[in-house]
Design a protein around this motif. Structure first.
Motif, PDB file in Angstrom:
ATOM      1  N   ASN A  80      11.681  17.218 -68.900  1.00  0.00           N
ATOM      2  CA  ASN A  80      10.649  18.124 -68.567  1.00  0.00           C
ATOM      3  C   ASN A  80       9.366  17.094 -68.027  1.00  0.00           C
ATOM      4  OD1 ASN A  80       9.626  16.933 -71.100  1.00  0.00           O
ATOM      5  ND2 ASN A  80       9.362  18.654 -72.062  1.00  0.00           N
ATOM      6  N   LYS A  81       9.666  16.026 -67.945  1.00  0.00           N
ATOM      7  CA  LYS A  81       8.471  15.118 -67.186  1.00  0.00           C
ATOM      8  C   LYS A  81       9.095  14.446 -66.122  1.00  0.00           C
ATOM      9  CE  LYS A  81       6.603  13.931 -71.857  1.00  0.00           C
ATOM     10  NZ  LYS A  81       7.164  14.815 -72.718  1.00  0.00           N
ATOM     11  N   PRO A  82       8.354  14.467 -65.106  1.00  0.00           N
ATOM     12  CA  PRO A  82       8.943  13.870 -63.897  1.00  0.00           C
ATOM     13  C   PRO A  82       8.684  12.479 -63.843  1.00  0.00           C
ATOM     14  CG  PRO A  82       6.385  14.733 -63.654  1.00  0.00           C
ATOM     15  CD  PRO A  82       7.125  15.095 -64.752  1.00  0.00           C
ATOM     16  N   HIS A  83       8.109  11.575 -64.809  1.00  0.00           N
ATOM     17  CA  HIS A  83       8.269  10.079 -65.043  1.00  0.00           C
ATOM     18  C   HIS A  83       9.077   9.494 -66.089  1.00  0.00           C
ATOM     19  CE1 HIS A  83       5.311  11.455 -68.024  1.00  0.00           C
ATOM     20  NE2 HIS A  83       5.553  10.414 -68.568  1.00  0.00           N
ATOM     21  N   ARG A  84      10.215  10.702 -66.545  1.00  0.00           N
ATOM     22  CA  ARG A  84      11.137  10.184 -67.215  1.00  0.00           C
ATOM     23  C   ARG A  84      12.440  10.650 -66.701  1.00  0.00           C
ATOM     24  NH1 ARG A  84      10.439  10.405 -73.415  1.00  0.00           N
ATOM     25  NH2 ARG A  84       9.631   8.212 -72.898  1.00  0.00           N
ATOM     26  N   GLY A  85      13.474   9.938 -66.668  1.00  0.00           N
ATOM     27  CA  GLY A  85      14.820  10.351 -66.231  1.00  0.00           C
ATOM     28  C   GLY A  85      16.021  10.048 -67.240  1.00  0.00           C
ATOM     29  N   LEU A  86      16.904  10.722 -66.835  1.00  0.00           N
ATOM     30  CA  LEU A  86      18.002  10.623 -67.851  1.00  0.00           C
ATOM     31  C   LEU A  86      19.242   9.840 -66.963  1.00  0.00           C
ATOM     32  CD1 LEU A  86      19.776  11.152 -70.624  1.00  0.00           C
ATOM     33  CD2 LEU A  86      20.393  13.494 -69.504  1.00  0.00           C
ATOM     34  N   LEU A  87      19.754   8.593 -67.522  1.00  0.00           N
ATOM     35  CA  LEU A  87      20.880   8.008 -67.030  1.00  0.00           C
ATOM     36  C   LEU A  87      22.133   8.580 -67.564  1.00  0.00           C
ATOM     37  CD1 LEU A  87      21.934   5.713 -65.238  1.00  0.00           C
ATOM     38  CD2 LEU A  87      21.874   4.055 -67.333  1.00  0.00           C
TER      39      LEU A  87
END
Length: 131
Positions: A80-87
């Protein structure tokens, strides 16, 4: 490579924030970019694993949950945050659900689309990781 939440560099400014994904942010060369949007809240996406491809998912807008399964354990992660991604590494079953209104899921992939890289049958996936 393991499933991992990765912070994307964020440049904060009173005019708005900017985030950049460059070569040192994710551990693979990006070969394909696609995005999911207008997903009804009662629908899900994914429901597969990859034999060779890794992916990096970012909630550009709104939120959604990712159910991850390595064949032995399942866990759920909210994006839910555009500055955190899931690898998401290879051989990881994934399902995306609980999309909020206006959610946009950006996917950066390590490979181009090749149907033979997909495992779309869960029992086949379970067999492939138990050997």
């Amino acid at each position: 490579m393991t499933v991992k939440l990765i912070d994307i560099p964020k440049i904060e400014d009173r005019r708005g924030n900017l985030s950049v994904i460059e070569h040192d942010c994710i551990p693979f060369e990006i070969k394909r970019v696609y995005y999911l949007y207008d997903v009804p809240s009662d629908s899900y996406r994914g429901g597969h694993s990859h034999k060779a491809q890794s992916e990096f998912l970012v909630a550009l807008s709104g939120s959604f949950e990712v159910v991850l399964d390595d064949g032995f354990k399942k866990h759920r992660i909210m994006l839910n945050k555009p500055h955190r991604g899931l690898l998401i590494p290879t051989k990881t079953w994934r399902e995306l659900d609980n999309f909020s209104s206006g959610a946009v899921c950006l996917v950066l992939a390590s490979g181009v689309f090749e149907e033979e890289d997909y495992i779309r049958d869960y029992s086949e996936f379970k067999s492939s990781v138990s050997t």
